[in-house]
Motif scaffolding. Structure first.
Motif, PDB file in Angstrom:
ATOM      1  N   THR A   1       0.832  -1.208   0.000  1.00 52.93           N
ATOM      2  CA  THR A   1       0.000   0.000   0.000  1.00 52.93           C
ATOM      3  C   THR A   1       0.863   1.253   0.000  1.00 52.93           C
ATOM      4  O   THR A   1       0.575   2.227  -0.712  1.00 52.93           O
ATOM      5  N   GLU A   2       1.925   1.240   0.800  1.00 54.31           N
ATOM      6  CA  GLU A   2       2.838   2.392   0.855  1.00 54.31           C
ATOM      7  C   GLU A   2       3.581   2.576  -0.466  1.00 54.31           C
ATOM      8  O   GLU A   2       3.773   3.701  -0.938  1.00 54.31           O
ATOM      9  N   ILE A   3       4.011   1.477  -1.062  1.00 50.20           N
ATOM     10  CA  ILE A   3       4.702   1.552  -2.352  1.00 50.20           C
ATOM     11  C   ILE A   3       3.778   2.161  -3.399  1.00 50.20           C
ATOM     12  O   ILE A   3       4.177   3.030  -4.193  1.00 50.20           O
TER      13      ILE A   3
ATOM     14  N   GLU B   1       1.213   4.114  -2.845  1.00 50.85           N
ATOM     15  CA  GLU B   1       0.972   5.528  -2.536  1.00 50.85           C
ATOM     16  C   GLU B   1       2.112   6.395  -3.048  1.00 50.85           C
ATOM     17  O   GLU B   1       1.892   7.521  -3.521  1.00 50.85           O
ATOM     18  N   ASP B   2       3.328   5.892  -2.970  1.00 45.44           N
ATOM     19  CA  ASP B   2       4.475   6.631  -3.507  1.00 45.44           C
ATOM     20  C   ASP B   2       4.345   6.830  -5.016  1.00 45.44           C
ATOM     21  O   ASP B   2       4.917   7.764  -5.577  1.00 45.44           O
ATOM     22  N   GLU B   3       3.586   5.943  -5.665  1.00 44.56           N
ATOM     23  CA  GLU B   3       3.351   6.045  -7.113  1.00 44.56           C
ATOM     24  C   GLU B   3       2.074   6.822  -7.431  1.00 44.56           C
ATOM     25  O   GLU B   3       1.665   6.912  -8.586  1.00 44.56           O
ATOM     26  N   GLY B   4       1.439   7.350  -6.384  1.00 47.14           N
ATOM     27  CA  GLY B   4       0.242   8.154  -6.588  1.00 47.14           C
ATOM     28  C   GLY B   4      -1.066   7.385  -6.576  1.00 47.14           C
ATOM     29  O   GLY B   4      -2.104   7.913  -6.995  1.00 47.14           O
ATOM     30  N   HIS B   5      -1.047   6.145  -6.076  1.00 46.85           N
ATOM     31  CA  HIS B   5      -2.254   5.312  -6.054  1.00 46.85           C
ATOM     32  C   HIS B   5      -2.661   5.021  -4.610  1.00 46.85           C
ATOM     33  O   HIS B   5      -1.859   4.505  -3.828  1.00 46.85           O
TER      34      HIS B   5
ATOM     35  N   HIS C   1      -1.680  -0.223   9.143  1.00 49.23           N
ATOM     36  CA  HIS C   1      -1.810   0.951   8.283  1.00 49.23           C
ATOM     37  C   HIS C   1      -2.978   1.805   8.765  1.00 49.23           C
ATOM     38  O   HIS C   1      -3.998   1.263   9.212  1.00 49.23           O
TER      39      HIS C   1
ATOM     40  N   GLU D   1       6.655  -5.740  -3.194  1.00 48.27           N
ATOM     41  CA  GLU D   1       6.944  -5.077  -4.469  1.00 48.27           C
ATOM     42  C   GLU D   1       6.150  -5.731  -5.612  1.00 48.27           C
ATOM     43  O   GLU D   1       5.622  -5.040  -6.495  1.00 48.27           O
TER      44      GLU D   1
ATOM     45  N   GLN E   1      -0.820  -2.010  -9.334  1.00 47.40           N
ATOM     46  CA  GLN E   1      -0.661  -0.797 -10.137  1.00 47.40           C
ATOM     47  C   GLN E   1      -1.128  -1.031 -11.574  1.00 47.40           C
ATOM     48  O   GLN E   1      -1.760  -0.157 -12.174  1.00 47.40           O
TER      49      GLN E   1
END
Length: 206
Positions: free
Chosen positions: A96-98, A100-104, A131, A193, A200
């Motif tokens: 989820t954090e990964i 969010e870093d990509e804007g999702h 979370h 990942e 994504q």
């Protein structure tokens, strides 16, 4: 560690993991998610998931329409689980954090399969450990079993007279999207990942 599955759960596992998604979807130009598919099942992923009615951390009765308002990673487990559930929830939270870093923005959802011990307060606290957007859900025995059947999960509590019993259960995470339902079944052996990369792909094609 994963405990014993029933014959039915084992059969479902074989169907889900034994058929690569591209064999079913790769040539279907009508499927916008074809490039993202990694798993498939007989009858299609539309057969997994659907309406449910459960109770959230505030003690409110909620439906799937109330909960699945954004891309969600739905996981069935229990808070007393000594190993698998915390690891899987932590993996989903990191994914989820990964994302969010990509804007999702994605929402982890934890549905207990142990309503006897997992009260609304307990599931809410458990989910929040992983979370701040994680949703914890419980319900009556009937509500939980209905949700489990909808997602074709398996669970079976060990017979015990005390409160320290364990529960055998399946360990899939379901990627569920509003308007699309369950779009992917995420295996336990995937890394955060890999989960994020798969999610994504679906999100960007929704």
């Amino acid at each position: 560690m994963i405990r014993a599955y029933s014959i039915g759960a084992a059969s479902f596992l074989a169907v889900v993991l034994g058929v690569m998604g591209y064999l079913m979807y790769g040539g279907n130009s009508d499927d916008p998610f074809a490039p993202c598919r990694t798993t498939a099942m007989q009858g299609g992923l539309d057969a997994i998931g659907g309406p449910f009615e459960l109770i959230n951390a505030q003690g409110e009765t909620v439906t799937d329409a109330d909960v699945i308002t954004q891309p969600s990673m739905v996981y069935f487990g229990y808070t007393f689980c000594p190993d698998v559930c915390p690891l899987d929830m932590a993996r989903n939270a990191l994914a989820t954090e990964i994302l969010e870093d990509e804007g999702h923005i994605v929402q982890p959802v934890f549905i207990t399969i142990d309503p006897r011990r997992d009260t609304p307060e307990v599931v809410g606290e458990f989910a929040s450990i992983f979370h701040d957007r994680a949703v914890g859900l419980t319900g009556s025995d009937e509500q939980v079993r209905a949700a489990s059947r909808a997602y074709r999960t398996f669970y079976s509590a060990h017979q015990s007279d005390d409160d320290f019993y364990l529960v055998d259960h399946s360990t899939f995470t379901y990627l569920v999207m509003p308007g699309h339902g369950t779009v992917e079944v995420l295996r336990q052996d995937l890394t955060a990942e890999q989960v994020a990369q798969t999610a994504q792909c679906f999100i960007e094609r929704a």
